[in-house]
Design a protein around this motif. Structure first.
Motif, PDB file in Angstrom:
ATOM      1  N   GLY A 133       0.799  -1.213   0.000  1.00 45.32           N
ATOM      2  CA  GLY A 133       0.000   0.000   0.000  1.00 45.32           C
ATOM      3  C   GLY A 133       0.839   1.275   0.000  1.00 45.32           C
ATOM      4  N   GLU A 134       0.169   2.394  -0.262  1.00 50.14           N
ATOM      5  CA  GLU A 134       0.835   3.689  -0.336  1.00 50.14           C
ATOM      6  C   GLU A 134       1.159   4.267   1.034  1.00 50.14           C
ATOM      7  N   ALA A 135       0.696   3.629   2.092  1.00 50.00           N
ATOM      8  CA  ALA A 135       0.934   4.168   3.438  1.00 50.00           C
ATOM      9  C   ALA A 135       2.409   4.122   3.827  1.00 50.00           C
ATOM     10  N   PHE A 136       3.161   3.199   3.230  1.00 47.26           N
ATOM     11  CA  PHE A 136       4.567   3.030   3.598  1.00 47.26           C
ATOM     12  C   PHE A 136       5.477   3.551   2.491  1.00 47.26           C
ATOM     13  N   PRO A 137       6.496   4.353   2.842  1.00 48.44           N
ATOM     14  CA  PRO A 137       7.449   4.804   1.826  1.00 48.44           C
ATOM     15  C   PRO A 137       8.292   3.638   1.331  1.00 48.44           C
ATOM     16  N   ARG A 180      14.568   2.524  14.612  1.00 47.37           N
ATOM     17  CA  ARG A 180      13.753   1.342  14.880  1.00 47.37           C
ATOM     18  C   ARG A 180      12.540   1.347  13.952  1.00 47.37           C
ATOM     19  N   GLY A 181      12.041   0.162  13.664  1.00 51.30           N
ATOM     20  CA  GLY A 181      10.843   0.078  12.856  1.00 51.30           C
ATOM     21  C   GLY A 181      10.688  -1.277  12.206  1.00 51.30           C
ATOM     22  N   ARG A 182       9.893  -1.299  11.144  1.00 52.80           N
ATOM     23  CA  ARG A 182       9.652  -2.518  10.387  1.00 52.80           C
ATOM     24  C   ARG A 182       9.943  -2.240   8.916  1.00 52.80           C
ATOM     25  N   VAL A 183      10.433  -3.250   8.242  1.00 54.03           N
ATOM     26  CA  VAL A 183      10.646  -3.159   6.800  1.00 54.03           C
ATOM     27  C   VAL A 183      10.188  -4.466   6.169  1.00 54.03           C
ATOM     28  N   ALA A 184       9.901  -4.418   4.876  1.00 51.80           N
ATOM     29  CA  ALA A 184       9.527  -5.626   4.131  1.00 51.80           C
ATOM     30  C   ALA A 184      10.100  -5.541   2.731  1.00 51.80           C
ATOM     31  N   LYS A 205       9.723  -1.630   1.621  1.00 48.90           N
ATOM     32  CA  LYS A 205       8.721  -0.758   2.195  1.00 48.90           C
ATOM     33  C   LYS A 205       9.111  -0.579   3.658  1.00 48.90           C
ATOM     34  N   MET A 206       8.910   0.640   4.193  1.00 49.53           N
ATOM     35  CA  MET A 206       9.417   0.948   5.525  1.00 49.53           C
ATOM     36  C   MET A 206       8.323   1.548   6.404  1.00 49.53           C
TER      37      MET A 206
END
Length: 217
Positions: A133-137, A180-184, A205-206
């Motif tokens: 989705g567009e929510a993640f850069p 910190r965070g999540r990436v895919a 995506k981050m």
């Protein structure tokens, strides 16, 4: 030693695919008739390398579906801080999952190329759609690691770090204390040889938390 590698036809709806490679074994013939293998048979070294490859593919497919938690402390010589990078899968597809299949195995120019695919279930397809989705850069980048037994995984993790570094550098002038965070992965990582090292290229995506900065001196 367990080794699972099946040659199959593509099945399932909307599978995700990716290719990894290993070097083919260069056999030393001591005398005529020794060290002969049947066509298509793998040497013990190749078999070990293929087991590692399959685990790396499971890790990469999981990173496309579930993503990873990332904790990165960049190095800072001025503050005597050493770099620390932790990348952990948020979940892993099961080892030996029958929905992860080998599509083809090709020997070419001293390498063995393994094309794999994974057929996600409905829940996993939902996760893939969520990350897209567009929510993640999004961002792309590459990283390298010295050639060794775990170099493919090391190169992929280095590529994640370098992608984050490049993306943040143009958005925040000050060196962060911690990210910190999540990436895919939005695509299966690509790997190749680069000056005696393994080079990985990733597309991410981050979903990052607000940066932690050092206190102003």
């Amino acid at each position: 030693m367990t080794f699972w590698l099946l040659i199959v036809s593509p099945v399932g709806a909307d599978p995700i695919r990716g290719e990894f490679w290993i070097r083919a074994d260069l056999m030393e013939i001591v005398s005529p008739g020794e060290n002969l293998r049947e066509t298509g048979e793998f040497s013990e070294r190749e078999e070990n390398a293929l087991n590692v490859l399959l685990e790396d593919a499971r890790w990469a497919f999981s990173g496309m579906i579930y993503g990873y938690s990332v904790s990165w402390t960049p190095s800072s010589a001025a503050r005597s801080v050493d770099e620390e990078l932790k990348i952990e899968p948020l979940a892993l597809i099961p080892k030996g999952d029958p929905r992860m299949k080998t599509v083809s195995v090709v020997r070419e120019n001293g390498f063995i190329y393994i094309l794999l695919e994974y057929s996600p279930d409905a829940t996993q397809e939902g996760r893939l759609e969520g990350w897209s989705g567009e929510a993640f850069p999004s961002a792309t980048g590459s990283g390298t690691a010295p050639m060794n037994f775990s170099s493919r995984r090391d190169a992929m993790e280095a590529a994640v770090r370098e992608t984050l570094r490049a993306w943040l550098r143009v958005r925040d002038y000050n060196r962060p204390r911690e990210i910190r965070g999540r990436v895919a992965f939005t695509e299966f990582p690509q790997t190749g040889l680069y000056g005696g090292s393994i080079r990985a290229v990733v597309a991410l995506k981050m979903d990052l938390e607000p940066l932690r900065h050092y206190a102003v001196d």
